[in-house]
Design a protein around this motif. Sequence first.
Motif, short mmCIF file in Angstrom:
data_model
loop_
_atom_site.label_atom_id
_atom_site.label_comp_id
_atom_site.label_asym_id
_atom_site.label_seq_id
_atom_site.Cartn_x
_atom_site.Cartn_y
_atom_site.Cartn_z
N GLY A 182 0.82 -1.21 0.00
CA GLY A 182 0.00 0.00 0.00
C GLY A 182 0.85 1.26 0.00
N ALA A 183 1.89 1.27 0.84
CA ALA A 183 2.78 2.43 0.88
C ALA A 183 3.46 2.64 -0.47
N ALA A 184 3.87 1.54 -1.11
CA ALA A 184 4.53 1.66 -2.41
C ALA A 184 3.59 2.23 -3.47
N ARG A 185 2.32 1.83 -3.41
CA ARG A 185 1.35 2.37 -4.37
C ARG A 185 1.18 3.87 -4.18
N ILE A 186 1.14 4.31 -2.93
CA ILE A 186 0.99 5.74 -2.66
C ILE A 186 2.25 6.49 -3.11
N VAL A 187 3.42 5.93 -2.82
CA VAL A 187 4.67 6.57 -3.24
C VAL A 187 4.70 6.70 -4.76
N ALA A 188 4.32 5.62 -5.48
CA ALA A 188 4.33 5.66 -6.94
C ALA A 188 3.38 6.74 -7.46
N ALA A 189 2.21 6.87 -6.84
CA ALA A 189 1.25 7.89 -7.27
C ALA A 189 1.78 9.29 -7.01
N LEU A 190 2.41 9.49 -5.86
CA LEU A 190 2.96 10.80 -5.53
C LEU A 190 4.11 11.16 -6.48
N ARG A 191 4.98 10.19 -6.75
CA ARG A 191 6.09 10.46 -7.67
C ARG A 191 5.55 10.74 -9.07
N GLY A 192 4.49 10.02 -9.45
CA GLY A 192 3.88 10.27 -10.75
C GLY A 192 3.23 11.64 -10.85
N SER A 193 2.88 12.21 -9.69
CA SER A 193 2.30 13.55 -9.66
C SER A 193 3.36 14.64 -9.62
N GLY A 194 4.64 14.24 -9.64
CA GLY A 194 5.71 15.21 -9.71
C GLY A 194 6.33 15.58 -8.38
N TYR A 195 6.00 14.88 -7.30
CA TYR A 195 6.55 15.21 -5.99
C TYR A 195 7.95 14.63 -5.83
N GLY A 196 8.87 15.43 -5.29
CA GLY A 196 10.22 14.99 -5.05
C GLY A 196 10.31 14.08 -3.84
N ILE A 197 11.45 13.42 -3.69
CA ILE A 197 11.64 12.46 -2.61
C ILE A 197 11.42 13.09 -1.23
N PRO A 198 11.98 14.27 -0.92
CA PRO A 198 11.75 14.84 0.41
C PRO A 198 10.27 15.08 0.71
N ALA A 199 9.53 15.59 -0.29
CA ALA A 199 8.10 15.84 -0.09
C ALA A 199 7.35 14.53 0.11
N VAL A 200 7.70 13.51 -0.67
CA VAL A 200 7.05 12.20 -0.52
C VAL A 200 7.34 11.63 0.85
N ARG A 201 8.58 11.77 1.31
CA ARG A 201 8.92 11.25 2.64
C ARG A 201 8.09 11.93 3.72
N ASP A 202 7.93 13.24 3.63
CA ASP A 202 7.12 13.97 4.62
C ASP A 202 5.68 13.48 4.62
N ILE A 203 5.14 13.25 3.42
CA ILE A 203 3.75 12.81 3.31
C ILE A 203 3.59 11.40 3.87
N ILE A 204 4.50 10.49 3.50
CA ILE A 204 4.42 9.11 3.99
C ILE A 204 4.56 9.08 5.51
N ASP A 205 5.49 9.87 6.04
CA ASP A 205 5.65 9.93 7.50
C ASP A 205 4.37 10.42 8.16
N SER A 206 3.72 11.40 7.55
CA SER A 206 2.51 11.95 8.14
C SER A 206 1.37 10.95 8.13
N LEU A 207 1.36 10.05 7.13
CA LEU A 207 0.31 9.04 7.06
C LEU A 207 0.41 8.05 8.21
N HIS A 208 1.61 7.83 8.70
CA HIS A 208 1.81 6.87 9.78
C HIS A 208 1.82 7.54 11.15
N SER A 209 1.47 8.81 11.18
CA SER A 209 1.40 9.53 12.45
C SER A 209 -0.06 9.66 12.87
N LEU A 210 -0.40 9.07 14.01
CA LEU A 210 -1.79 9.14 14.48
C LEU A 210 -2.20 10.58 14.77
N HIS A 211 -1.26 11.39 15.27
CA HIS A 211 -1.56 12.79 15.55
C HIS A 211 -1.94 13.51 14.26
#
Length: 263
Positions: A182-211
């Motif tokens: 699931g995480a890989a699918r989201i990463v692939a979609a974000l990269r396909g939307s033009g997001y760089g690695i740092p931005a993707v990392r921030d987004i993925i980290d935020s998805l796993h944060s309950l806060h």
Amino acid sequence: MADESALRTVDVARESGYSVQQVRDLERLGVIPAATRSGNGYRAYAPVHVRALRAYRGLAGAVGPVAARQLMADLWTRTVTEAAAAISAVHVGLARERDEVLRAQQALWAIESEATAHHGAVETEAARQGAAEGADTMTITELAAALGVRTSTLRFWEREGLVAPERVTSLRARRYDASAIGAARIVAALRGSGYGIPAVRDIIDSLHSLHSLQEGGGPERVRHILAERLDRIAARSVELLRAGADLAAVLDSLTPARAPAPA
């Protein structure tokens, strides 16, 4: 006697919506076949040149100008059967992109469901379906094929902390569970939307944060990105459909498919 049906460069430019210089440039790049030369040395085009330029415009909107130039230049060297297959592959590619974004949406629902479960919330039916899809593990080769990326890309995402596979067997072979898929699918979609690695990392980290989930920041942002990507894919599909009649005219001008040799 001059061919009265022949088109001048300025005629082709006016009918296609390109400038005279663009027509010459696209001819040089092979997007349209070379014009014939009249007795006085001027270029003489045919109606198919105009249709080819219109087809190129639609293809450029669907797959980008670089890929469109390569495809159009290649079409002129193919039979009708081969060219039709190449165009069909563009439709298939867009459909695959759309399917992958939809799977990324399901993966997002599954991640949200897992997080809300920790707060005593009840999973939604959509989330259960997302979690169920792809519940089996995948090898790195299988996941790369499913996402349409190279295995080296998945290894790079792993090094960047975007996707964390399980490692099994004495050879430390990678296997990806449902969460990692699931995480890989989201990463692939974000990269396909033009997001760089740092931005993707921030987004993925935020998805796993309950806060973050409670505040709605991470998941809401991804939902918005995925919805925008679906809209762009739809717009590209419309551009491809709009080019359909002109592409058909190009195919009509090609060499017919070769008949198989008799047994």
